[in-house]
Design a protein around this motif. Sequence first.
Motif, PDB file in Angstrom:
ATOM      1  N   GLU A  91     -12.575   2.483  -5.610  1.00  0.00           N
ATOM      2  CA  GLU A  91     -11.589   1.458  -5.943  1.00  0.00           C
ATOM      3  C   GLU A  91     -11.327   1.431  -7.446  1.00  0.00           C
ATOM      4  O   GLU A  91     -12.199   1.734  -8.253  1.00  0.00           O
ATOM      5  N   GLY A 120      -8.505  -0.172   7.796  1.00  0.00           N
ATOM      6  CA  GLY A 120      -8.051   0.887   6.900  1.00  0.00           C
ATOM      7  C   GLY A 120      -7.831   0.399   5.478  1.00  0.00           C
ATOM      8  O   GLY A 120      -8.470  -0.559   5.018  1.00  0.00           O
ATOM      9  N   LEU A 121      -6.894   1.054   4.798  1.00  0.00           N
ATOM     10  CA  LEU A 121      -6.640   0.742   3.390  1.00  0.00           C
ATOM     11  C   LEU A 121      -6.227  -0.721   3.201  1.00  0.00           C
ATOM     12  O   LEU A 121      -6.643  -1.384   2.253  1.00  0.00           O
ATOM     13  N   TYR A 180     -15.459   3.573  -0.592  1.00  0.00           N
ATOM     14  CA  TYR A 180     -14.162   4.081  -1.042  1.00  0.00           C
ATOM     15  C   TYR A 180     -14.050   3.827  -2.539  1.00  0.00           C
ATOM     16  O   TYR A 180     -14.516   2.802  -3.037  1.00  0.00           O
ATOM     17  N   SER A 231       4.196   0.648   6.494  1.00  0.00           N
ATOM     18  CA  SER A 231       3.760  -0.630   5.912  1.00  0.00           C
ATOM     19  C   SER A 231       4.925  -1.249   5.147  1.00  0.00           C
ATOM     20  O   SER A 231       5.871  -0.581   4.774  1.00  0.00           O
ATOM     21  N   ARG A 252      -9.109  -3.034   3.120  1.00  0.00           N
ATOM     22  CA  ARG A 252      -9.843  -2.888   1.860  1.00  0.00           C
ATOM     23  C   ARG A 252      -9.126  -3.606   0.719  1.00  0.00           C
ATOM     24  O   ARG A 252      -9.738  -4.362  -0.039  1.00  0.00           O
ATOM     25  N   VAL A 253      -7.822  -3.383   0.610  1.00  0.00           N
ATOM     26  CA  VAL A 253      -7.070  -4.036  -0.474  1.00  0.00           C
ATOM     27  C   VAL A 253      -7.110  -5.561  -0.294  1.00  0.00           C
ATOM     28  O   VAL A 253      -7.295  -6.307  -1.267  1.00  0.00           O
ATOM     29  N   GLU A 288       1.898   2.793   2.404  1.00  0.00           N
ATOM     30  CA  GLU A 288       1.587   3.660   3.543  1.00  0.00           C
ATOM     31  C   GLU A 288       2.788   3.695   4.477  1.00  0.00           C
ATOM     32  O   GLU A 288       3.561   2.742   4.534  1.00  0.00           O
ATOM     33  N   THR A 317       0.818  -1.213   0.000  1.00  0.00           N
ATOM     34  CA  THR A 317       0.000   0.000   0.000  1.00  0.00           C
ATOM     35  C   THR A 317       0.856   1.269   0.000  1.00  0.00           C
ATOM     36  O   THR A 317       0.335   2.361  -0.171  1.00  0.00           O
TER      37      THR A 317
END
Length: 170
Positions: free
Chosen positions: A89, A125-126, A87, A67, A129-130, A64, A62
Amino acid sequence: MYTIRIYGDPVLRVKGMKVPVEKIPEIKDIAEEMFRAMYAYEGIGLAAQQVGITEQIVVIDTHEEGSSPMVIINPDILAYSEEESSYEEGCLSFPDIRADIRRPVAIKLSYYDIHGNEHTEEFDGLLARVLQHEIDHINGTLFIDRMSPVSRMLLKKKLNKLKESHGDTP
Ligand SMILES: [Zn+2]
């Protein structure tokens, strides 16, 4: 390098097989090539089906803060949060198509890492989702299946065009 399979390619609808645990060390090369393809196409996640491999392998980065790149093998979502969020995508198998998708904000996941170690962890969080997007892929589910009927209707022309031009990919 692997080429990314585009919507219309039947491999994207195939459920991936579990990787036998004793064979996990043998997929290091596949994972490495998947990372190369993902970075080349500037994605943040890639599932094996998207490079034509029907096994339960996902790579994620990600980018981030804090990460690191992850290889997720034989994932199983054990629990979802009640809370959901929406969100926008995208997907490397659907060039130029983006849509808001509702998903739970957190999951509890069991999976194997590239060394063959089993983990059970919670993600939010992200990353959550991923993970859900990519785990859908290895089950043959695509983000268009999760879109609202209105989004799908608005994208219908674009989707049909993609499907027609990529349905013959071997
Ligand atoms: Zn995708």
